[in-house]
Structure formats: structure tokens, C-alpha cells
Design an enzyme around this catalytic site. Sequence first.
Site, PDB file in Angstrom:
ATOM      1  N   ARG A 100       0.858  -1.180   0.000  1.00  0.00           N
ATOM      2  CA  ARG A 100       0.000   0.000   0.000  1.00  0.00           C
ATOM      3  C   ARG A 100       0.897   1.234   0.000  1.00  0.00           C
ATOM      4  O   ARG A 100       1.490   1.568   1.018  1.00  0.00           O
ATOM      5  CB  ARG A 100      -0.895  -0.024   1.243  1.00  0.00           C
ATOM      6  CG  ARG A 100      -2.157   0.838   1.114  1.00  0.00           C
ATOM      7  CD  ARG A 100      -2.859   0.955   2.435  1.00  0.00           C
ATOM      8  NE  ARG A 100      -2.106   1.831   3.331  1.00  0.00           N
ATOM      9  CZ  ARG A 100      -2.068   1.715   4.652  1.00  0.00           C
ATOM     10  NH1 ARG A 100      -2.760   0.778   5.251  1.00  0.00           N
ATOM     11  NH2 ARG A 100      -1.344   2.548   5.379  1.00  0.00           N
ATOM     12  N   HIS A 112      -3.714   4.606   4.579  1.00  0.00           N
ATOM     13  CA  HIS A 112      -4.964   3.824   4.484  1.00  0.00           C
ATOM     14  C   HIS A 112      -6.031   4.623   3.733  1.00  0.00           C
ATOM     15  O   HIS A 112      -6.653   4.144   2.799  1.00  0.00           O
ATOM     16  CB  HIS A 112      -5.434   3.468   5.889  1.00  0.00           C
ATOM     17  CG  HIS A 112      -6.834   2.939   5.972  1.00  0.00           C
ATOM     18  ND1 HIS A 112      -7.209   1.770   5.356  1.00  0.00           N
ATOM     19  CD2 HIS A 112      -7.935   3.426   6.589  1.00  0.00           C
ATOM     20  CE1 HIS A 112      -8.506   1.565   5.593  1.00  0.00           C
ATOM     21  NE2 HIS A 112      -8.967   2.555   6.330  1.00  0.00           N
ATOM     22  N   TYR A 138       3.434   4.850  11.724  1.00  0.00           N
ATOM     23  CA  TYR A 138       3.668   3.409  11.899  1.00  0.00           C
ATOM     24  C   TYR A 138       4.596   2.792  10.851  1.00  0.00           C
ATOM     25  O   TYR A 138       4.863   1.606  10.895  1.00  0.00           O
ATOM     26  CB  TYR A 138       2.328   2.655  11.945  1.00  0.00           C
ATOM     27  CG  TYR A 138       1.387   2.947  10.786  1.00  0.00           C
ATOM     28  CD1 TYR A 138       1.531   2.268   9.586  1.00  0.00           C
ATOM     29  CD2 TYR A 138       0.362   3.881  10.906  1.00  0.00           C
ATOM     30  CE1 TYR A 138       0.666   2.523   8.527  1.00  0.00           C
ATOM     31  CE2 TYR A 138      -0.499   4.155   9.856  1.00  0.00           C
ATOM     32  CZ  TYR A 138      -0.341   3.465   8.667  1.00  0.00           C
ATOM     33  OH  TYR A 138      -1.189   3.711   7.628  1.00  0.00           O
TER      34      TYR A 138
END
Lengths: 400, 338
Positions: free
Chosen positions: A295, A299, A308
Site C-alpha cells: 500500500r 490507508h 507506523y
Amino acid sequence: MNCRQTSPNPDGTLMTPRQPRTAPTRAAEPPAERPAYDLADAHLLPTPEPIQLVTPEGSPVADPRLPMPDTDTLVRAHDLMVQGRRFNDQAHALVRQGRLAVYPSSHGQEACQVAAAMVLEDQDWLFPTYRDTVAAMVKGVDPVQILLLLAGDWHAGYDPYAHCCAPTATPLATQLVHAAGVGYAARVKGERTVVVAMCGDGATSEGDFHEALNFAAVFKAPVIFLVQNNEFAISVPLSRQTAAPSLAAKAIGYGMPGKRVDGNDVAALLAVLGEAVDRARAGEGPTLVEAHTYRMQAHTNADDATRYRSSEAVKEWEPRDPILRSQAHLLSLGAIDDEHATALTQRVEEMAAEMRLGMSAERELDPTVLFDHVFATPTPQLREQRAQLLDELAREEAAK
Amino acid sequence: MSPMPSADSPVPHVEKITVMQALNRAMRDALRHDETVHVLGEDVGTLGGVFRVTDGLTKEFGERCFDTPLAESGIMGFAIGMAMGGLRPIVEMQFDAFAYPAFEQITSHVAKMRNRTKGQVHLPMVIRIPYGGGIGGVEHHCDSSESYYTHTPGLTVVAPSNPADAYHLLRAAIASPDPVIVMEPKRLYWSKAEVDLSRPRPGIGKAAIVREGKDATIIAYGQSVPVALEAAEVAKREGRDLQVVDLRSLVPFDDATVMAAVASTGRAVVVAEAQGFSSFSSEVAARIGERCFHSLAAPVRRVTGFDIPYPPPKLEKHYLVSVDRILDAVDSLQWEDQ
């Protein structure tokens, strides 16, 4: 309290269930005549390395495990990936302009998106998630209609039957069980329909992932489960989802083949998914395909991925971009040239302009639609509430 | 259970059958009538269901009545897909509390699919749930779970109390273009009545006055109806004339019949086996308060289970709705002669 009643129950009996589930209810099955672990099942295990047909540099792999798709198909896939990238980036921009509430982008995952829908025929079903908007577009759904959910107009902005594309799923893995049921219905009715059901790595932790694969395998439903392993479920890495050697390794637990494929190699994806589709169409049941991808963006626009993961980790994936790879491959084959690229750019810019126009248009929303599709026929209570809302609106209008 | 003639026949035929046989017959007739109808669940195949409600269906219809893996969410999601794919699935949840693993599929998908697709995808499916206690069942086998479903927009919920309604409400549920939850009164599975299934019954959405009376109205559904009727019988001996309404259909709710009944007597008691707090019976009582206030001679009373987890078998008699509790509630309705 007076004791006016004579029997413990109104019908005078104290019934007991004849077969409560806590008691054994099944006659024991005859012992299966097979060893505890049959080496013949080893073919269900995935390959140690993901299947790849084209290297990140764009060279064909020397010893391919599957035949390379024909060049016309690869050019079509390339064009769709470029279109998909433009879709992603335009939708991302529409969020910043306040036209969409949020957009979970598949930027960097376009090979999976395109291949998932390209291997399907018109009557075949696609079950996409919220991140699979590009796959829905490739299946034939209008880009503006796809975005109506995220624009806040309605929950599903398109007719699922028009292109055999289920509404993009927001809860995780619940749609996989529906996909198994659609596949079963097709098999019962003798139709040639197959189903591609999509999810991410995080969804493989859900109970419905397990139940969907188990049902599909038991009933030999013609379903291909495509897991895009992009290594993150919002902020949580794959290591927190599973201790399995790979997600594809789970397939043998259901008695179906598991395949690992390079998720940024559209040629490999078309080959692996195409083989699984053929298998399903021939009545041989489901396949689990794990596509290794990444990814590239957060998100959604609302997420801060720097909390993160490091930008270095993301940079490592940049040279593995699926579009750069297919472009290098097709240029080396002489299958595309500058003229092709110019025409393609013009086409996808037209699409982006249509998306901007579609999202900027003031769309009239009739609030009474809120009551019209809860049931086939609104209940008396909903008719009352609909009238109440109409009355409120009329009074608001009169007060203007 | 011996094979029975189809109730689709217009020839009048009075017979004595149980609720369980009526449900079985409804599925058998639907399976004969429409090849898109399929039955699925745990133990519904060879065994015929733990309560035998699907007895003989696999024998007659083969894989159209089939056992699934033991996974309720999977069963429900699979049935959603079957319905999307053009079939009419009938799902059996083995017991009330065993339906909870399917809760997300029911509330987020079964209930919402028509609405989220503006009617383009609809789910003609039936969810059969044997509900309630009074059978000496151990924990997780005796819940009255109807309020979870009646609270969820998009679900039609019916609760038959007798063989004729069991047959006709299940047939109507199978024929419905929408998902219907049939709360089956498991304590009444073996209760018999003389019925003529060729005679039509009121459809989904209609309550029935099952006993006329002029002093007070008892409103009940499912397995509380026989208790209400027995209470009315006892009350008659004590000089009170109680009307009993069998709701039959919880969603859609028949406001017209209920409010007319309550207005005619001026007193109402709502009876349900489920825990009372925040329950379907609360909704009925609230609606009567909102719509019949000026006809009421006394506050609406409810007789429900206590707000405790369903008790173990040796203590369930203290929980279950009883004739005494109903009559005590009736006694409290501010009678002018007291």
C-alpha cells in the site's frame, strides 16, 4: 401471587428438546480411507516464492511456471493500469477539494485491480472492497457512480446487476461469504458464472474469511479468493494478522490450491488468476490467490502513515511499481510507443475530467428515498414517517 | 412424519397437525411449487433438523435441502449470495442463541441490501429461528431474541402461535420479495390443532383477534398466545371478559388492529416471554400510549420475562410468563369496582 394456574405450562406439558445441540446429533461418519496427511495434497501448497513472469526491470522471467499472456492482453492491462492510476490520483485530489469524504487508494496496487476484473467475462461476478474501486471500474462500472458512496450520496451508487459487480464492501470479509453463495447458486442453476472475491491481508483474520473459504471448498463453488497482501491493515502489519508461513498456505487447510503471486506483476496475475478462473469454470472449485503488493499511500486521506512506517520502507517499493514494470516490458517488446502513450494519456485525462465534472455537479438528492427501499412495500409506520419528513420540509420551505 | 398431500390443493381438508408439521408442510409445498427454493442449515438434511422440522425434505428434494458446515455467519452469508444469485434460500438457525454468530450478516447485510442498492438487489430469503424457553433446555437454547431483529430496519419479523399461522406465515415469508425472520415457537412445536390449510389466513402485517372480549385487551405473540388465551379463560370464570390479540406479524406492525382493539376495551396488557427492558413489548406499550391515550382507563401494563439471562431448567418456571402474572396485571388496571 395467587395460584390460579394448575399446570406448569399452558399446554400442560413440560417439553424437552429431542436433540439439543449439546447432545450428539449425528451418526458417526465411517472412517475415511486415507492417511492423516496425504502427500498427494501437497500440490495445494503455494510455491515458496511468489510466481513472477516479468521482473521489476521489465524482463521476462527465464523459467516461467506459467505461459506469458499474449501481448495484446498485456497492452490492454497496461492501459487499464494507467487509467486506474489516474482514477486513484483523481479521487485522491477530489477528497482534498471536499468532493469526497474519504478515499482509500489502490495506488501501487493497480496490477491486482486490473487483473482481478480482466480475467472475468460479462456474466462473472466481482466482489470488491472499498479499496477495489479500480477493479469495479475495469468490470465496467461508471467511475462517477463508483464514487457516489464516498461522495455521501448513497451507499451503493450503481446497479450491481448491470455489470455483475457487488457493492464495494465496507465491513471486512463479509462479502466473501456472499461470493461463495453466488457461486453456489450459479453452479446449482448450471450457469458458467465464476466469481472473483477480493480482500486484503487484514481481512484474512476475520471469521468470515474462514467460513467463506470453507463453504466454497465444501460446495466446490466457482470462486477465486484474491487476497491483496499489501502488508498493512491501516496501521497493523501482517505479522500481527498471522503466524502462518504465508496467507496462501492457509488454502490447504480448506482443501483448495493456494497460489502466491507477485502482486505488482500484471502478467503473472493474469496468468495465475486466469488459470484459477478456468479451473473454477470447469467445476473444479475455488482457489486462494495471495498477491504480494504494497500500500504505497496511507490507508485513506484521513490516516497518517508516518506514525507506523518509515518513508524508506515505502521508497523500497517504488522501483517495483506495476506500471513502470509493464511499460518497460512492453517497450522492450515494441508493443507500445510514444504515440500509444500520447493517445492513452488523452483518454485517461478525459476520464479524469468526467470524474471532476461528475463530482462537481450539484446532484439533487430527494430525502424521501430514505424510506422507499427499506422494504419492497413501505410499512404503514414508514409511510407515516415519510409523511412527517415531507411535512417538515414543506414547513421549512414555507418559512424561507 | 408421513408424506402429506399438498396444501396448495383447493379442496377443503380438515386435519389435526402440529406446528412442526405445518412448518414442514409449508417448506415441502414451497419446494414443490418453486424450484428456486432451497433449505440449508445445520442437521437439516439427513437428520431432518434437531426438531425434525425439515424431516423428509432431503429425501424428496435431494440437495435442495442440504446440510452446511457448522458456521452460522457462513450459512447466513452463503444464503445472501444464493438470493443474489436468483435462489430463494430458507435458512434454519438451530436455536435462537446460535443465530448470534450470524448477527452481523443479518443486521448489516440481510437487512440493508435492498436499501443500499435502492432496490436493485433484494434478498428473498427466510430465516427460521426456533425461539423461547419452557422446554427444559440448557443455557443458550431458550432465548427470545425477536427484539434484536424487530429493532433492525429492513427485516420483516413474524411469530406464529398455531399450526395454521405457522403454515401460512411461512409460505408468505417464502413468497416475500424481502427477507423474513420467522420466530418459531419451539415450545409449541408439538401442539396440535384442527386446521384446513386450504383456507387462506391473513397475510404478513396483520394481527388477529383470537378471542373477543370487552373488559381489557391482552396483546401477545408466538408462544405467549396460548398463555394469554388460558388467562382469558380463567378470567372469564372470575367475571372478567378479556379480548386477546395475536400479533402474528411483529414487523410490519398492525397498528390499526391493535389500536382499535385497545380503544374498544380501554385497558391493555402486553405479554411477551422476552426480557421486558428495551424490548419489542416496550414498543407495543409505547405505541398504545402514544395512540390510544384518551381511550385508556389505566396505564398500559406489560407482562414479560425478568431482565435476567434466561434461567436454568429447574428455575425457568419463575421466569416464564404465566397465567397468574397476566391476571395480576389485569387486576392492576384501575377497575372502577375496586
